[in-house]
Design an enzyme around this catalytic site. Structure first.
Site, PDB file in Angstrom:
ATOM      1  N   ARG A  41     -24.669  -6.411  -6.464  1.00  0.00           N
ATOM      2  CA  ARG A  41     -23.983  -6.021  -5.231  1.00  0.00           C
ATOM      3  C   ARG A  41     -22.460  -6.124  -5.345  1.00  0.00           C
ATOM      4  NH1 ARG A  41     -27.360  -8.099   0.045  1.00  0.00           N
ATOM      5  NH2 ARG A  41     -29.376  -7.185  -0.499  1.00  0.00           N
ATOM      6  N   ASP A 145     -22.062  -6.814  14.679  1.00  0.00           N
ATOM      7  CA  ASP A 145     -22.535  -7.133  13.333  1.00  0.00           C
ATOM      8  C   ASP A 145     -21.332  -7.555  12.504  1.00  0.00           C
ATOM      9  OD1 ASP A 145     -25.418  -6.363  11.816  1.00  0.00           O
ATOM     10  OD2 ASP A 145     -23.725  -6.727  10.476  1.00  0.00           O
TER      11      ASP A 145
END
Length: 282
Positions: A41, A145
């Site tokens: 990632r 978020d």
């Protein structure tokens, strides 16, 4: 993990450093077994900044020598986003009934803490429209978020048609617009659905949450599983302060808040209300 099997050196010391950094900035407790996942990632960020290895990238990040917004990119890369329309569907009839009761006292406010790519807050909007039998129910949904990339997708409200085709045909027709031409294979939520939502980036670890007022319902599902116990309590304490006296907190199927009985008590299947002392004080 060394340079023989990857493009960049990513030592155990680098991994432990990443674990400490993401815990400090986002409260996420990465499992010690996730070194390969973290590499896959973060390696795109190492490449994007033309760093020679992970150590150089992390040094630059912590030393303030990266472009503005790189900390957000770091957090975005390590955030997990799993969602779908009507995920854990048993909660939506409960919140619908609860909203109808709360509406007798005035407009209903709902907070979706982990909006991800938008499926959950849009499901809440549809649920409210159907509960009140109106495209303009007396409801406001705040959707937040920590990951700004997924939040941007949520704001657009555009989904692959196979994602929304799992919904009943009448809902698909009523609440979505099918794309055509260059937009073929896509569906967009109708403006009326989008109008019920307000999106904003938010880190639950912030000392002061940039939100106004209290909420009649808070959806914070499958978020606490990424936090350690101390972080869980700190976040749940903030959520408790944001609930109205009769408000409800909705948790994920694998989350159990029995360790915070001073804050919440179980009301139903992974549904909680404020502890009695907090309800009386609110």
């Amino acid at each position: 993990m060394g340079a023989t099997d990857t493009d960049f050196e990513f030592s155990l010391a680098d991994f432990e450093r990443v674990r400490a950094m993401i815990h400090r900035h986002a409260g996420i407790s990465l499992n010690p077994s996730k070194q390969s996942m973290v590499y896959s990632r973060l390696v795109r960020r190492v490449r994007a900044l033309h760093s020679t290895d992970f150590t150089s990238y992390l040094d630059a990040l912590e030393g303030g020598r990266t472009p503005a917004g790189e900390w957000q990119e770091f957090v975005n890369a390590l955030t997990t986003n799993l969602t779908s329309f009507y995920r854990e569907a048993h909660h939506f009839p409960v919140v619908a009934e609860h909203a109808l009761r709360m509406a007798e006292k005035g407009p209903v406010r709902v907070w979706c803490c982990a909006a991800s790519t938008g499926e959950e807050p849009y499901t809440l909007a549809i649920t409210m429209m159907e509960a009140f039998g109106s495209l303009t129910p007396p409801v406001q949904i705040v959707a937040t978020d920590i990951d700004t990339n997924v939040l941007a997708k949520a704001e657009r409200g555009v989904y692959a048609i196979e994602t929304v085709e799992k919904l009943p045909p009448e809902q698909l027709k009523r609440y979505f617009l099918r794309g055509s031409g260059a937009q073929s294979g896509l569906a967009r939520v109708r403006p009326e659905v989008r109008a019920l939502l307000r999106f904003a980036p938010l880190n639950l670890l912030d000392k002061r949450l940039a939100l106004e007022g209290r909420f009649d319902a808070i959806f914070c599902r499958n978020v606490m599983i990424y936090f350690d116990k101390l972080t869980q309590y700190a976040v749940l304490e903030k959520l408790a302060a944001r609930l109205t006296p009769q408000g409800l907190l909705f948790a994920g199927h694998s989350e159990n808040f029995s360790q915070v009985r001073d804050l919440f008590e179980l009301q139903g299947k992974t549904v909680y209300r404020l502890a009695a002392a907090l309800r009386q004080a609110a």
